[in-house]
Scaffold this active site. Structure first.
Site, PDB file in Angstrom:
ATOM      1  N   GLY A 159     -15.756  32.368 -18.497  1.00  0.00           N
ATOM      2  CA  GLY A 159     -15.314  33.684 -18.043  1.00  0.00           C
ATOM      3  C   GLY A 159     -15.923  34.784 -18.903  1.00  0.00           C
ATOM      4  N   SER A 216      -6.905  42.304 -21.581  1.00  0.00           N
ATOM      5  CA  SER A 216      -8.086  41.449 -21.446  1.00  0.00           C
ATOM      6  C   SER A 216      -9.278  42.035 -22.190  1.00  0.00           C
ATOM      7  CB  SER A 216      -8.449  41.264 -19.968  1.00  0.00           C
ATOM      8  OG  SER A 216      -9.743  40.700 -19.871  1.00  0.00           O
ATOM      9  N   GLN A 266     -12.136  40.731 -22.095  1.00  0.00           N
ATOM     10  CA  GLN A 266     -13.310  40.589 -21.225  1.00  0.00           C
ATOM     11  C   GLN A 266     -13.452  41.819 -20.332  1.00  0.00           C
ATOM     12  OE1 GLN A 266     -12.938  36.829 -19.203  1.00  0.00           O
ATOM     13  NE2 GLN A 266     -13.020  35.662 -21.104  1.00  0.00           N
ATOM     14  N   ASP A 309      -5.545  32.250 -26.521  1.00  0.00           N
ATOM     15  CA  ASP A 309      -6.224  30.971 -26.269  1.00  0.00           C
ATOM     16  C   ASP A 309      -5.505  29.789 -26.912  1.00  0.00           C
ATOM     17  OD1 ASP A 309      -8.126  32.190 -24.752  1.00  0.00           O
ATOM     18  OD2 ASP A 309      -9.592  32.361 -26.372  1.00  0.00           O
ATOM     19  N   ARG A 322      -3.051  27.603 -17.149  1.00  0.00           N
ATOM     20  CA  ARG A 322      -2.618  26.984 -18.412  1.00  0.00           C
ATOM     21  C   ARG A 322      -1.106  26.885 -18.553  1.00  0.00           C
ATOM     22  NH1 ARG A 322      -7.122  29.071 -22.695  1.00  0.00           N
ATOM     23  NH2 ARG A 322      -8.670  27.507 -22.077  1.00  0.00           N
TER      24      ARG A 322
HETATM   25  C1  S3P Z   1     -12.417  36.405 -24.635  1.00  0.00           C
HETATM   26  C2  S3P Z   1     -11.308  37.047 -24.158  1.00  0.00           C
HETATM   27  C3  S3P Z   1     -10.102  36.333 -23.695  1.00  0.00           C
HETATM   28  C4  S3P Z   1     -10.091  34.882 -24.153  1.00  0.00           C
HETATM   29  C5  S3P Z   1     -11.407  34.221 -23.948  1.00  0.00           C
HETATM   30  C6  S3P Z   1     -12.487  34.934 -24.748  1.00  0.00           C
HETATM   31  C7  S3P Z   1     -13.567  37.212 -25.079  1.00  0.00           C
HETATM   32  O1  S3P Z   1     -10.061  36.358 -22.289  1.00  0.00           O
HETATM   33  O2  S3P Z   1      -9.093  34.176 -23.470  1.00  0.00           O
HETATM   34  O3  S3P Z   1     -11.364  32.869 -24.370  1.00  0.00           O
HETATM   35  O4  S3P Z   1     -14.469  36.665 -25.752  1.00  0.00           O
HETATM   36  O5  S3P Z   1     -13.590  38.420 -24.795  1.00  0.00           O
HETATM   37  P1  S3P Z   1      -9.381  37.553 -21.446  1.00  0.00           P
HETATM   38  O6  S3P Z   1     -10.168  38.756 -21.620  1.00  0.00           O
HETATM   39  O7  S3P Z   1      -9.401  37.049 -20.027  1.00  0.00           O
HETATM   40  O8  S3P Z   1      -7.998  37.670 -21.994  1.00  0.00           O
END
Ligand code: S3P
Length: 446
Positions: A94, A165, A167, A318, A349
């Protein structure tokens, strides 16, 4: 490929944590976009990150592996990425998919994205929506992969992330770098801040201000150029946690993990186990690229149930499958709330974690935004179950950690996904004294 973890009475040793996954993705992307040559040391060479390396090279960056964990990236410079000729396969990741969509949208090039069956089921609308608001064009109506982003000029905007988030935040920030004007991201709960920290290391001006209610506003001005930078990737606290959690649960010994990044947006599990009564010693070792590196030592501990407050949830997002395993060994009931984001990780999860525990004789219940675990405490965790991992590396590793300290072995249906984030997991656990084997491994007594 199935794997089994049998109970052991002692775990001992000191190991170096593998490179952080979040930082590894970002280092490759930022170096690929920068002007000049960047060297990356300590890169995590898991499948997720390797897919990001391939994607950046398909977009014109020169990405070379010099030796174990040492990479050299010659960046394309501002607006220099070219449209890839083939679909970018982001595998299970993701982070790889969503951050790269922001980066590519900001470059006004056309690119098609795809991933494995797990990634194809995960929502992309959370990044497509803000990207569309900035002017990006995308052919995905259902908000799922596969999809194509078509090059279009972007305009900066203010965006409030609807869910906690990193991400989504990072995607909008990276798109903002290629947009006209300022892009402001407002997150109501702070999430991991590696994009902010690492962009600064690549010479980008990132404005950050607290919103007074636990969140923050981040501002990036469009058109800024990234300058090549040498990056030392810190150790991954999420991977390190499997090693030290096993050390807490198994009856005897002492486990240390070196090179572990300590960052307030990632330290939730360490705080949680301290409140559960665990012996955890965290010693500062050094600073690197704006992050602190620590040595973390644990001794076997008796644990009491603890319910993480909602504002802590993003800092251990996580770690919930592993936290649930720790809760199963603790005395008392643990209730997790405010963690609905767990439904859209590599697997659902909440469902997968509860099923993992139930299959091993632990009482657990799903809640819409979390779960309840009835700790076995002094009675011990029965074990003896077969866990369905649903293409989720963290479910797989958490179940195997449970097997180290349960009364009977724990089996997982598929260990393959562990390679996405922690290719050395079996080697490291075995070095500490765990009895874990994969079906088909040489000399395995499966
Ligand atoms: C991450 C953000 C998190 C995390 C993922 C890594 C990142 O996800 O769960 O393993 O590197 O920005 P979300 O943005 O969906 O919370």
């Amino acid at each position: 490929m199935r794997a089994i973890s049998r109970p052991v009475s002692r775990l001992d040793g000191a190991l170096r944590a593998p490179g952080d996954k979040s930082c590894s993705h970002r280092a490759l992307m930022f170096a690929g976009l920068a002007e000049g040559v960047s060297h990356i040391e300590g890169l995590l060479e898991g499948e997720d990150v390797v897919n990001t390396a391939k994607a950046m090279s398909a977009c014109g960056a020169q990405v070379e592996r010099l030796s174990l964990r040492r990479w050299r990236v010659t960046g394309v410079g501002a607006q220099g990425l070219r449209a890839p000729e083939t679909t970018l396969d982001m595998g299970n990741s993701g982070t790889g998919a969503r951050l790269l969509m922001g980066l590519i949208a900001g470059q006004q090039i056309t690119a098609a994205f795809d991933g494995d069956s797990s990634l194809r089921s995960r929502p992309m609308s959370r990044v497509l929506e803000p990207l569309r608001q900035m002017g990006a064009r995308c052919d995905s109506n259902d908000g799922l992969l596969p999809l194509t982003l078509e090059g279009a000029p972007l305009t900066g905007m203010e965006y409030v992330t609807p869910m906690a988030s990193a991400q989504v935040k990072s995607c909008v920030m990276l798109a903002g770098l290629g947009a006209s004007g300022d892009t402001i991201v407002h997150e109501r709960r702070k999430t991991r801040d590696h994009t902010e920290r690492m962009l600064k290391a690549f010479g980008v001006n990132v404005g950050q201000s607290e919103d007074g209610e636990g969140g923050q506003r981040i501002t990036v001005r469009g058109g800024q150029r990234l300058k090549a930078s040498d990056v030392l990737i810190p150790g991954d606290p999420s991977s390190a946690a499997f090693l030290w959690a096993a050390g807490l649960l198994v009856g005897d010994g002492e486990v240390s993990v070196l090179n572990v990044m300590s960052n307030p947006t990632r330290d939730g599990l360490v705080e949680a186990v301290r409140r559960m009564g665990a012996y955890v010693d965290v010693t500062w070792e050094s600073e690197s690229g704006g992050e602190s590196l620590t040595r973390l030592t644990v001794k076997p501990s008796t644990l009491a149930a603890y319910n993480p407050e909602d504002d802590v949830v993003p800092n251990m997002i996580d770690e919930f499958p592993l936290f649930a395993v720790l809760a199963a060994f603790a005395e008392g009931d643990t209730v997790v709330t405010g963690a609905e984001e767990l439904r859209v990780k590599e697997s659902d999860r909440i469902a997968a974690t509860v099923a993992m525990l139930v299959a091993n004789g632990v009482y657990a219940e799903e809640r819409p935004d979390g779960f309840l675990v009835r700790g076995c405490g002094r009675n011990g965790v029965p074990g003896g179950g077969v866990v369905t991992t649903h293409h989720d590396h963290r479910i797989a590793m958490s179940a195997l950690v449970m097997g180290c300290a349960a009364k009977a072995p724990v089996t997982i249906d598929d260990a393959a996904m562990i390679n996405t984030s922690y290719p050395d997991f079996f080697a490291h656990m075995t070095a500490l004294g765990a009895d874990m084997v994969r079906e088909g491994d040489a000399e395995s007594d499966w």
